[in-house]
Write an enzyme that holds these catalytic residues in place. Structure first.
Site, PDB file in Angstrom:
ATOM      1  N   SER A 110       0.839  -1.197   0.000  1.00 40.54           N
ATOM      2  CA  SER A 110       0.000   0.000   0.000  1.00 40.54           C
ATOM      3  C   SER A 110       0.879   1.253   0.000  1.00 40.54           C
ATOM      4  CB  SER A 110      -0.916  -0.014   1.218  1.00 40.54           C
ATOM      5  OG  SER A 110      -1.830  -1.077   1.109  1.00 40.54           O
ATOM      6  N   GLY A 111       0.218   2.394  -0.133  1.00 39.39           N
ATOM      7  CA  GLY A 111       0.945   3.664  -0.123  1.00 39.39           C
ATOM      8  C   GLY A 111       1.247   4.183  -1.511  1.00 39.39           C
ATOM      9  N   HIS A 112       0.727   3.504  -2.539  1.00 35.23           N
ATOM     10  CA  HIS A 112       1.007   3.888  -3.922  1.00 35.23           C
ATOM     11  C   HIS A 112      -0.241   4.372  -4.653  1.00 35.23           C
ATOM     12  CE1 HIS A 112       4.993   2.192  -3.585  1.00 35.23           C
ATOM     13  NE2 HIS A 112       4.523   0.988  -3.299  1.00 35.23           N
TER      14      HIS A 112
ATOM     15  N   ASP B 149       7.322  -9.483  -3.163  1.00 37.47           N
ATOM     16  CA  ASP B 149       6.244  -9.892  -4.065  1.00 37.47           C
ATOM     17  C   ASP B 149       6.612 -11.179  -4.793  1.00 37.47           C
ATOM     18  OD1 ASP B 149       4.354  -7.595  -3.765  1.00 37.47           O
ATOM     19  OD2 ASP B 149       6.090  -6.477  -4.441  1.00 37.47           O
TER      20      ASP B 149
ATOM     21  N   HIS C 205       9.940   3.199  -3.344  1.00 32.75           N
ATOM     22  CA  HIS C 205       9.944   3.158  -1.877  1.00 32.75           C
ATOM     23  C   HIS C 205      11.159   3.906  -1.362  1.00 32.75           C
ATOM     24  CE1 HIS C 205       8.356  -0.564  -3.646  1.00 32.75           C
ATOM     25  NE2 HIS C 205       7.349  -0.322  -2.848  1.00 32.75           N
TER      26      HIS C 205
END
Ligand SMILES: Nc1ncnc2c1ncn2[C@@H]1O[C@H](COP(=O)(O)OP(=O)(O)O)[C@@H](O)[C@H]1O
Ligand SMILES: Nc1ncnc2c1ncn2[C@@H]1O[C@H](COP(=O)(O)OP(=O)(O)O)[C@@H](O)[C@H]1O
Ligand SMILES: [Mg+2]
Ligand SMILES: [Mg+2]
Ligand SMILES: [Mg+2]
Ligand SMILES: [Mg+2]
Lengths: 212, 331, 331, 212
Positions: C54-56, C109, C218
């Site tokens: 998350s965060g994108h 991932d 990131h």
């Protein structure tokens, strides 16, 4: 002489451009203290554009005021475009049929400039805006007309009144424009619009005096 | 100031050049470089225009498009467009049925629009206006006419433009847009300031650990500075302020718009919406539609605005009309 | 840290709750709370899934929708979803024709997808993968398989999902997505760092007046730190790096995607695009379509990414297929 | 005794949970020096979830490892989920048919854990990851098996080897994970994953010793 020729007045406009260009950084610095620091930039942009578009043209004083006013209104926007645009086009309107411009005429022109302005802004004396410069200047001229003073003397007195008006903004709390954000904290600092207004009136006065 | 730009004095013009190239399926330039116009405007309809200062992307040009505004006048950053730009926007979209100018209540915009109206009159163009004043923090109840316009403008444009697209008359478009903004209330909270590119430093501050409740879209002062609350507490504050400013009643259907101010991660807007939606539910209101995202920003300010519009049959129908602009696309 | 949140440990779940409520016309929740699924998936087609930390936002769930991904697995901030989430995403959309898992090349991932594949095999579900590696800064030419996936993933999803929507087989979908990402190159520049909500301070820095060329999504280290250039200079750097990494040739048609990293005002992205478009034009390439906006962010990092995909007939047709997701809506 | 009962081994799992919970802040602090400061949080989340879901259930040591591994894999994600998940499920697999667990068995279990891990990560000794702890521990156990050492003594030696391995990461440059961003600047600081790995091996060892 107690008048100057409307057709010689182009020089007055150039003196106004000159003072704004010279004081660009100074005006922005004052605006930076309690505003957003762009007043010199905004003014310089408009006045320099006028200079660029009209420097090689001949024009009457009253015409020049119209051109400058329209340039500010059509190309600057924000608050300064309509505010100074209205003042200058208002002055132009009141002077457009004159060949020679007397103290009485000049006072009427400036009053008509303020009349237009008052239709679009709400600020009154004491609200820490350029109105604090403009109104004392107009009152001083009106007073000189009543006293039938000499044009030059009247202009010098107007400068003094405008300066005092601008200086008085130090004591006021801003109610309009970005400085109003600061409330009480805006006290102690000049209003940048009142300073640019003083500089413009002063440039006009000095330049007109050379034409008298 | 960590900015991607060339000369700050040209940032607006360069932005416009990029915008028009990127969205040449939606918008096109006009003779006035500060007026952006929708492509393929429906024939024989009332024109809908807006305008405002730059730095609020997607506002204002991001809401020009199909079933949205027909044109927008573009100002310098945080500075009203010129009267000439408002006038040219109107002229670019006037089809003889008049033009609705739907804009926000700021002194610069008011002055310039007023002058544009004068000039338009001389040229035989009919412009009528609606002035958005949805920001409840900017003046007390009873003095609504003094309030600023903020993100609620988007709902006003959506409604007015949809009405125009349906072939309504100028007066009908104006009435719908006015009804929309009258039924719309907003409140913003600021978490960090922003910096004008021409200036290079922010001209106000928001201390870490605090938030400014009621902040304006250019950093105008809010109602108060409070300790930074949780999303739940922020939502409660915002919902309380908005609910108490208008007769929102049980079973009313509403549209909600939660917009970021620029730099707040979109993830947080959803966290905030999650809390707001719960409170709205508890108040007995029904969310007909929600918009969450960066809809009306203030450069890189952190924070968010909450906007709510009470629907009636007409507003609901108009909100649901499909739209296709850079900032608002809806099926 | 000026954040709108409650407990940082719950920020992802609360964001998801808000997202699903706000976009209930596009997505729906599933039995696995970390899997978001499209509504009304076309029958009898290959499933297309993705997933990531998350965060994108809009990535990844913002690209779930009509003619876009059918489901996405959601991880903690900047942290891979679980193997179980990838598996459940696949199961949620498998219609017996197999599932294409299109994701980005990060070690977490990769590990989790690898394990999901193992479990899927046991359960009789066919998943094939394409791993995006468009970030040219993350490994030298010749070692493309080591490169990270960044904003180019969006074009991969667009192409793969459009292919699936046309009724293609799993192998055809995989081939199209692979072709898309192979023809796609990206480069990012970072202008300011970001802060993980659970941590409370940024774990890297970008000095004022400098920019990090080649930064990852990131904050992974870039190729070099340079003085912050003008938009023109930044565009030149980005275009040079991308053009020289791939046989982009005169008269090629390309798709351009300029994404902000979060806190950079959108106005600046258009200024940047304006410069990029000129350079692309000078290089003799033709821009078929441009996406400019916050398409793939990194919380509140400042900066931007530039992505370019070379089109052939198939890719062009697939890019032009309409789509309707939170992050990408196109007619 | 040179073995422990698989069915008594549930206590070992709880000791592992306990050490992670106790060192949550410590692990995050180390991660904060060159990583993103969340390692303690990530680990604690997974181990505490395992505790919550299984604390009132009975399970063999090998079963507990499976449950813990699956919890990490299914509920944590990131890198730690698959990395520790693979290690623990790998250990479980190799121990699942045992009633009694000897030194040889335990060494084989840990080796099988690493075998699974090596299929999903690339890091080798010297790359500043938990591999720097795991490999010396496995080598030490293998050595003790060859020397036919006592289980307890082998576990104590494994702890020492694991500690030395973790400490050695101070000298290395990070090649994987977020610390790799820092390159040379990552030298001089422990790798947080190597520390959590040491803490877990150490807790296992101490707890097993009480069962021997
Ligand atoms: N609403 C207003 N009424 C009267 N004067 C105003 C108003 N807004 C701004 N001013 C004047 O304009 C000056 C600031 O001008 P400038 O810095 O160019 O514009 P801005 O405030 O938009 O940055 C103030 O010092 C004040 O004198
Ligand atoms: N690709 C990798 N291969 C091996 N070990 C890794 C890898 N990535 C991370 N690690 C280990 O994980 C530790 C960091 O874990 P944690 O902080 O929980 O995850 P993150 O780096 O995602 O924040 C590092 O100290 C290192 O030991
Ligand atoms: Mg100013
Ligand atoms: Mg300004
Ligand atoms: Mg992490
Ligand atoms: Mg970490």
């Amino acid at each position: 002489m107690s008048t100057f020729d409307n057709k010689d007045g182009g020089a007055v406009l150039l003196a106004m451009v000159d003072t704004i260009q010279k004081n660009k950084a100074y005006l922005s610095d004052i605006d930076g203290l309690i505003g957003d620091g762009d007043h010199g930039v905004n003014m310089n942009k408009g006045f320099s554009l006028f200079e660029k578009n009209y420097c090689d043209k001949e024009f009457l004083f009253s015409e020049g005021l119209e051109y400058l006013g329209m340039t500010l209104m059509n190309d600057i926007g924000g608050s300064m475009g309509p505010i100074y645009g209205t003042i200058f086009t208002g002055m132009s309107e009141a002077g457009s049929n004159l060949q020679k411009i007397s103290l009485t005429d000049f006072a009427a022109m400036l009053e008509n400039g303020y009349k237009g302005l008052s239709e679009i802004i709400e600020a009154k004396v004491g609200d820490k805006t350029l109105v604090d410069t403009l109104i004392p200047a107009i009152n001083s001229l009106r007073d000189s007309v009543a006293r039938k003073e000499d044009f030059k003397r009247a202009l010098l007195k107007m400068k003094t009144a405008a300066k005092a008006g601008s200086d008085s903004t130090k004591n006021f709390k801003a109610k309009y424009g970005r400085a109003s954000r600061l409330g009480e904290r805006s006290i102690g600092v000049l209003d940048t619009g009142s300073v640019s207004c003083y500089l413009l009136l002063s440039a006009m006065a000095d330049s007109i005096i050379t034409l008298l | 100031m960590q900015r991607i730009m060339n000369d700050p004095d040209n940032i607006v013009d360069e932005m416009l050049a990029g915008f028009i190239k990127a969205h040449d399926n939606i918008v096109e330039s006009t003779a006035n470089s500060r007026v952006v116009k929708a492509k393929n405007i429906l024939p024989d309809k009332v024109g809908v225009i807006t305008g405002g200062g730059s730095g609020h992307k997607p506002a204002f040009i991001g809401y020009v498009g199909k079933n949205m505004c027909d044109a927008a006048a573009v100002g310098e950053i945080f500075s009203s467009p010129t009267a000439a730009a408002f006038l040219d926007a109107a002229k670019a979209v006037d089809q003889g049925k008049g033009v609705a100018c739907l804009y926000g209540n700021y002194s610069g915009d008011n002055m310039n629009v007023k002058m544009a109206l004068k000039m338009a009159k001389k040229q035989g163009i009919t412009i009528k206006t609606v002035v958005a004043n949805d920001d409840v923090a900017s003046a007390p109840k009873g003095q609504e006419e003094k309030r600023r316009g903020v993100a609620g403008e988007i709902l006003m444009w959506k409604v007015g433009a949809a009405k125009a697209a349906q072939g309504a008359s100028l007066d009908e478009v104006i009435a719908a847009a006015q009804k929309a903004i009258d039924a719309t209330k907003s409140i913003g909270i600021g978490l960090s300031p922003c910096t004008l590119p021409t200036v290079g430093h922010s001209n106000f501050d928001i201390k870490h650990g605090t938030m400014e409740v009621g902040i304006g879209h250019h950093g105008e002062p809010g109602m108060k500075v409070c300790p930074l609350g949780t999303a739940k507490e922020i939502a409660k504050k915002m919902v309380d302020i908005v609910l108490s400013d208008y007769p929102f009643k049980k079973d009313d259907e509403v549209v909600i718009l939660v917009s970021g101010l620029g730099a707040t991660p979109v993830m947080e807007l959803y966290v905030l919406y999650n809390e707001i939606e719960k409170l709205i539910g508890h108040a007995g209101l029904k969310v007909h539609k929600a918009y969450v995202g960066n809809y009306f920003t203030s450069l890189e300010m952190m924070g968010a605005t909450f906007t709510m519009m009470k629907l009636d049959k007409e507003l609901k129908e108009l909100i649901d009309v499909p739209a296709y602009s850079m900032g608002l696309k809806q099926e």
